[in-house]
Design a protein around this motif. Structure first.
Motif, short mmCIF file in Angstrom:
data_model
loop_
_atom_site.label_atom_id
_atom_site.label_comp_id
_atom_site.label_asym_id
_atom_site.label_seq_id
_atom_site.Cartn_x
_atom_site.Cartn_y
_atom_site.Cartn_z
N GLU A 16 79.86 51.29 47.43
CA GLU A 16 79.12 50.04 47.44
C GLU A 16 78.70 49.73 48.87
OE1 GLU A 16 78.18 48.12 44.83
OE2 GLU A 16 79.00 49.67 43.53
N CYS A 17 77.42 49.44 49.04
CA CYS A 17 76.85 49.13 50.35
C CYS A 17 76.57 47.63 50.38
CB CYS A 17 75.57 49.92 50.56
SG CYS A 17 75.81 51.71 50.38
N ASP A 18 77.37 46.92 51.14
CA ASP A 18 77.32 45.46 51.13
C ASP A 18 76.51 44.89 52.29
OD1 ASP A 18 78.95 45.63 48.93
OD2 ASP A 18 80.79 45.16 50.01
N GLY A 19 75.28 44.52 52.00
CA GLY A 19 74.46 43.86 53.00
C GLY A 19 74.86 42.39 53.09
N LYS A 20 74.71 41.83 54.27
CA LYS A 20 75.14 40.45 54.51
C LYS A 20 74.42 39.45 53.61
CE LYS A 20 76.43 37.66 58.44
NZ LYS A 20 76.42 37.57 59.89
N ALA A 21 73.14 39.69 53.37
CA ALA A 21 72.34 38.72 52.59
C ALA A 21 72.83 38.59 51.15
CB ALA A 21 70.87 39.13 52.61
N TYR A 22 73.37 39.67 50.58
CA TYR A 22 73.73 39.64 49.16
C TYR A 22 75.22 39.66 48.88
CZ TYR A 22 68.80 40.54 48.51
OH TYR A 22 67.43 40.45 48.54
N PRO A 56 74.78 61.96 45.81
CA PRO A 56 75.25 60.88 44.92
C PRO A 56 74.15 60.45 43.96
CG PRO A 56 74.65 59.97 47.03
CD PRO A 56 74.50 61.47 47.16
N VAL A 57 74.56 59.74 42.92
CA VAL A 57 73.60 59.20 41.96
C VAL A 57 73.40 57.72 42.30
CG1 VAL A 57 73.16 58.71 39.52
CG2 VAL A 57 74.43 60.78 40.19
N ARG A 111 78.74 47.21 32.29
CA ARG A 111 77.62 46.29 32.57
C ARG A 111 77.26 46.25 34.05
NH1 ARG A 111 80.94 40.61 32.14
NH2 ARG A 111 80.39 40.11 34.27
N TYR A 112 77.90 47.11 34.84
CA TYR A 112 77.67 47.13 36.28
C TYR A 112 76.86 48.35 36.70
CZ TYR A 112 81.39 43.65 36.36
OH TYR A 112 82.14 42.53 36.14
N ARG A 113 76.21 48.21 37.86
CA ARG A 113 75.53 49.34 38.50
C ARG A 113 76.24 49.61 39.82
NH1 ARG A 113 69.78 48.34 39.69
NH2 ARG A 113 70.44 46.19 39.80
N ILE A 114 76.52 50.87 40.06
CA ILE A 114 77.17 51.30 41.29
C ILE A 114 76.05 51.72 42.25
CG2 ILE A 114 78.73 52.99 42.31
CD1 ILE A 114 80.05 53.18 39.48
N ASP A 115 76.12 51.24 43.50
CA ASP A 115 75.06 51.58 44.46
C ASP A 115 74.86 53.09 44.57
OD1 ASP A 115 74.68 48.88 44.99
OD2 ASP A 115 75.86 48.89 46.83
N LEU A 116 75.93 53.82 44.89
CA LEU A 116 75.90 55.27 44.97
C LEU A 116 77.16 55.78 44.29
CD1 LEU A 116 74.86 55.60 48.72
CD2 LEU A 116 73.38 55.94 46.74
N ALA A 117 77.02 56.72 43.38
CA ALA A 117 78.18 57.18 42.63
C ALA A 117 78.26 58.70 42.60
CB ALA A 117 78.11 56.65 41.20
N PHE A 118 79.49 59.16 42.54
CA PHE A 118 79.80 60.56 42.26
C PHE A 118 80.56 60.54 40.93
CE2 PHE A 118 79.18 60.61 46.83
CZ PHE A 118 78.43 61.76 47.02
N PRO A 119 79.83 60.53 39.81
CA PRO A 119 80.48 60.37 38.51
C PRO A 119 81.53 61.43 38.20
CG PRO A 119 78.11 60.17 38.29
CD PRO A 119 78.38 60.63 39.69
N GLY A 120 81.31 62.66 38.63
CA GLY A 120 82.27 63.72 38.37
C GLY A 120 83.60 63.50 39.06
N SER A 121 83.57 62.80 40.18
CA SER A 121 84.79 62.51 40.95
C SER A 121 85.26 61.08 40.76
CB SER A 121 84.54 62.75 42.44
OG SER A 121 84.14 64.08 42.66
#
Length: 138
Positions: free
Chosen positions: A84-90, A61-62, A69-79
């Motif tokens: 999104e990896c959601d930690g409790k703190a954030y 993944p990328v 305007r967003y950033r994706i935690d881990l992306a497979f742009p071709g697909s």
């Protein structure tokens, strides 16, 4: 002693130490082939954990992929698959949850599939997380 001389001594000492350490801790061929530069672009331990799990299955993944305007935690742009990896703190405040919903709506409007995983899920069931991601890639 003159300040310039002291600065030269410190500079060359640091340079020599750096060279010695570079020679002493040179990676073995095995380490060089398993090094994945994008790993260090992950911003949290749970993102790195998912990234490593995917790489072990031959998936790359990328991290921190920019979409609008967003950033994706881990992306497979071709697909068009966003992870999104959601930690409790954030990701537990009402404001952050609203932001996440808005982000998901935006990504889905652009054709992305969004998968969200909690830190707990990632730590307790990484194989299940990787399996779900693989299912969505197929």
């Amino acid at each position: 002693m003159d300040i310039k001389i002291i600065e030269y001594i410190v500079f060359f000492s640091m340079a020599i130490i750096t060279i010695i350490l570079a020679i002493r801790f040179k990676p073995t061929p095995q380490e060089e082939t398993t090094y994945v530069p994008d790993y260090w672009r992950c911003e949290s331990p749970i993102e790195r954990r998912v990234y490593q799990g995917l790489v072990q299955h031959g998936l790359y993944p990328v991290p921190q992929y920019k979409q609008g305007r967003y950033r994706i935690d881990l992306a497979f742009p071709g697909s068009l698959l966003a992870i999104e990896c959601d930690g409790k703190a954030y990701h537990s405040s009402p404001e952050q949850k609203a932001h996440d919903r808005k982000k998901d709506r935006f990504l889905r409007s652009k054709g992305w599939t969004v998968l969200r995983f909690t830190g707990t899920k990632i730590h307790r069931d990484l194989p299940g997380v990787v399996s779900k991601i693989k299912d969505n890639l197929n």
